[in-house]
Scaffold this motif. Structure first.
Motif, PDB file in Angstrom:
ATOM      1  N   VAL A  95       0.585  -1.173   0.138  1.00 48.30           N
ATOM      2  CA  VAL A  95       0.025   0.100  -0.161  1.00 48.30           C
ATOM      3  C   VAL A  95       0.309   1.273   0.436  1.00 48.30           C
ATOM      4  O   VAL A  95       0.727   1.875  -0.944  1.00 48.30           O
ATOM      5  CB  VAL A  95      -1.388   0.191   0.803  1.00 48.30           C
ATOM      6  N   TYR A  96       2.043   1.307   0.609  1.00 53.45           N
ATOM      7  CA  TYR A  96       3.001   2.407   1.486  1.00 53.45           C
ATOM      8  C   TYR A  96       3.435   2.192   0.171  1.00 53.45           C
ATOM      9  O   TYR A  96       4.553   1.977  -0.159  1.00 53.45           O
ATOM     10  CB  TYR A  96       3.059   2.630   3.072  1.00 53.45           C
ATOM     11  N   GLU A 100       5.793   9.364   0.216  1.00 48.15           N
ATOM     12  CA  GLU A 100       4.295   9.805  -0.126  1.00 48.15           C
ATOM     13  C   GLU A 100       3.616   9.953   1.699  1.00 48.15           C
ATOM     14  O   GLU A 100       4.475   9.093   2.387  1.00 48.15           O
ATOM     15  CB  GLU A 100       3.612   9.060  -0.381  1.00 48.15           C
ATOM     16  N   SER A 101       3.211  10.734   1.311  1.00 47.30           N
ATOM     17  CA  SER A 101       2.213  11.220   2.489  1.00 47.30           C
ATOM     18  C   SER A 101       0.437  10.212   2.519  1.00 47.30           C
ATOM     19  O   SER A 101       0.280  10.655   1.816  1.00 47.30           O
ATOM     20  CB  SER A 101       1.438  11.997   3.144  1.00 47.30           C
ATOM     21  N   TYR A 102       0.334   9.554   4.447  1.00 46.93           N
ATOM     22  CA  TYR A 102      -1.288   9.459   4.309  1.00 46.93           C
ATOM     23  C   TYR A 102      -1.937   9.637   5.640  1.00 46.93           C
ATOM     24  O   TYR A 102      -0.960  10.106   6.563  1.00 46.93           O
ATOM     25  CB  TYR A 102      -1.008   7.327   4.328  1.00 46.93           C
ATOM     26  N   PHE A 103      -2.440  10.231   5.631  1.00 42.93           N
ATOM     27  CA  PHE A 103      -3.614   9.714   6.672  1.00 42.93           C
ATOM     28  C   PHE A 103      -3.608   8.325   7.472  1.00 42.93           C
ATOM     29  O   PHE A 103      -4.176   7.383   7.198  1.00 42.93           O
ATOM     30  CB  PHE A 103      -4.732  10.032   6.416  1.00 42.93           C
ATOM     31  N   PHE A 104      -3.228   8.629   8.790  1.00 43.37           N
ATOM     32  CA  PHE A 104      -3.417   7.267   9.874  1.00 43.37           C
ATOM     33  C   PHE A 104      -4.060   7.466  11.111  1.00 43.37           C
ATOM     34  O   PHE A 104      -3.912   8.585  11.676  1.00 43.37           O
ATOM     35  CB  PHE A 104      -2.424   6.783  10.439  1.00 43.37           C
ATOM     36  N   ASP A 127      -1.318   1.132  10.937  1.00 40.78           N
ATOM     37  CA  ASP A 127      -1.782   1.412   9.096  1.00 40.78           C
ATOM     38  C   ASP A 127      -2.002   0.455   9.451  1.00 40.78           C
ATOM     39  O   ASP A 127      -3.490  -0.225   9.807  1.00 40.78           O
ATOM     40  CB  ASP A 127       0.082   1.086   9.125  1.00 40.78           C
ATOM     41  N   VAL A 128      -3.015   0.354   7.518  1.00 43.13           N
ATOM     42  CA  VAL A 128      -3.648  -0.305   7.163  1.00 43.13           C
ATOM     43  C   VAL A 128      -3.738  -1.443   6.561  1.00 43.13           C
ATOM     44  O   VAL A 128      -4.411  -2.315   6.876  1.00 43.13           O
ATOM     45  CB  VAL A 128      -4.153  -0.025   5.472  1.00 43.13           C
ATOM     46  N   LYS A 149      -7.303  11.797  13.301  1.00 42.48           N
ATOM     47  CA  LYS A 149      -6.396  11.341  11.637  1.00 42.48           C
ATOM     48  C   LYS A 149      -5.511  12.153  12.366  1.00 42.48           C
ATOM     49  O   LYS A 149      -5.820  13.711  12.126  1.00 42.48           O
ATOM     50  CB  LYS A 149      -7.086  10.842  10.333  1.00 42.48           C
ATOM     51  N   GLU A 151      -1.754  13.389   9.113  1.00 44.44           N
ATOM     52  CA  GLU A 151      -1.387  12.943   7.857  1.00 44.44           C
ATOM     53  C   GLU A 151       0.174  12.876   8.786  1.00 44.44           C
ATOM     54  O   GLU A 151       0.949  13.678   8.975  1.00 44.44           O
ATOM     55  CB  GLU A 151      -1.088  14.780   7.284  1.00 44.44           C
ATOM     56  N   LYS A 167       3.575  15.303   8.933  1.00 48.87           N
ATOM     57  CA  LYS A 167       3.928  15.825   7.728  1.00 48.87           C
ATOM     58  C   LYS A 167       3.938  17.269   8.083  1.00 48.87           C
ATOM     59  O   LYS A 167       4.911  17.666   7.616  1.00 48.87           O
ATOM     60  CB  LYS A 167       2.648  15.995   6.989  1.00 48.87           C
TER      61      LYS A 167
END
Length: 171
Positions: A95-96, A100-104, A127-128, A149, A151, A167
């Motif tokens: 997935v990651y 890169e940035s993602y929301f957790f 994480d997912v 959440k 980021e 972030k």
């Protein structure tokens, strides 16, 4: 005739071929999963092979949620080649991606004692794949009233776990 990137060493009358010399730390290569094996202690490993036939073991315990199957092609980064020539590779996360940035979602918060003896705040996010990751907020306000959440930027993935930095705190 030797394969490009291999080195042949001659020691008296014995010829030794070091086929792993072509894999360099930081580079990404494709590997095929040949099979899954179990060690005497019961730990599972995936046997993977690069394009030149060089085989490496990947511990199953770090990648249980990656759903690896024999025959699958993996894109792996060469993390380390130690002084004995043993290689450690990191399969691409399903997935990651690093950088890169993602929301957790935030699971909880707490404080750790650092080496100097003072308390440092941290937030635990999920994480997912269900891994719990610790992030350290620079500002106490974020720790006191965290959002649902957060980021975060993934600065490293090692042994299947993302390592995160908030972030807004990225330098």
């Amino acid at each position: 005739m030797s394969v490009p990137g291999t080195f042949l060493y001659f020691m008296s009358d014995k010829r030794v071929k070091l086929s792993g010399a072509r894999l360099i730390e930081g580079q990404t290569h494709e590997f095929r999963i040949l099979k899954k094996i179990f060690a005497e202690d019961g730990d599972g490993y995936f046997v993977v092979c690069d394009l030149w036939g060089y085989k490496i073991l990947i511990p199953e315990r770090y990648y249980t949620n990656y759903d690896f199957v024999p025959g699958q092609i993996l894109s792996c980064r060469v993390d380390k080649v130690n002084c004995n020539g043993r290689m450690f590779i990191e399969p691409a996360h399903p997935v990651y991606r690093e950088g890169e940035s993602y929301f957790f979602p935030i699971e909880s918060r707490g404080r750790d004692r650092n080496k100097a003896g003072s308390q440092e705040p941290y937030l635990l996010v999920r994480d997912v794949l269900g891994n719990i990751c610790k992030v350290k907020p620079v500002h106490e306000d974020l720790w006191k009233s965290p959002p649902d959440k957060l980021e975060c930027v993934i600065y490293r993935i090692k042994k299947g776990r993302p390592y995160l930095i908030i972030k807004t705190q990225r330098h």
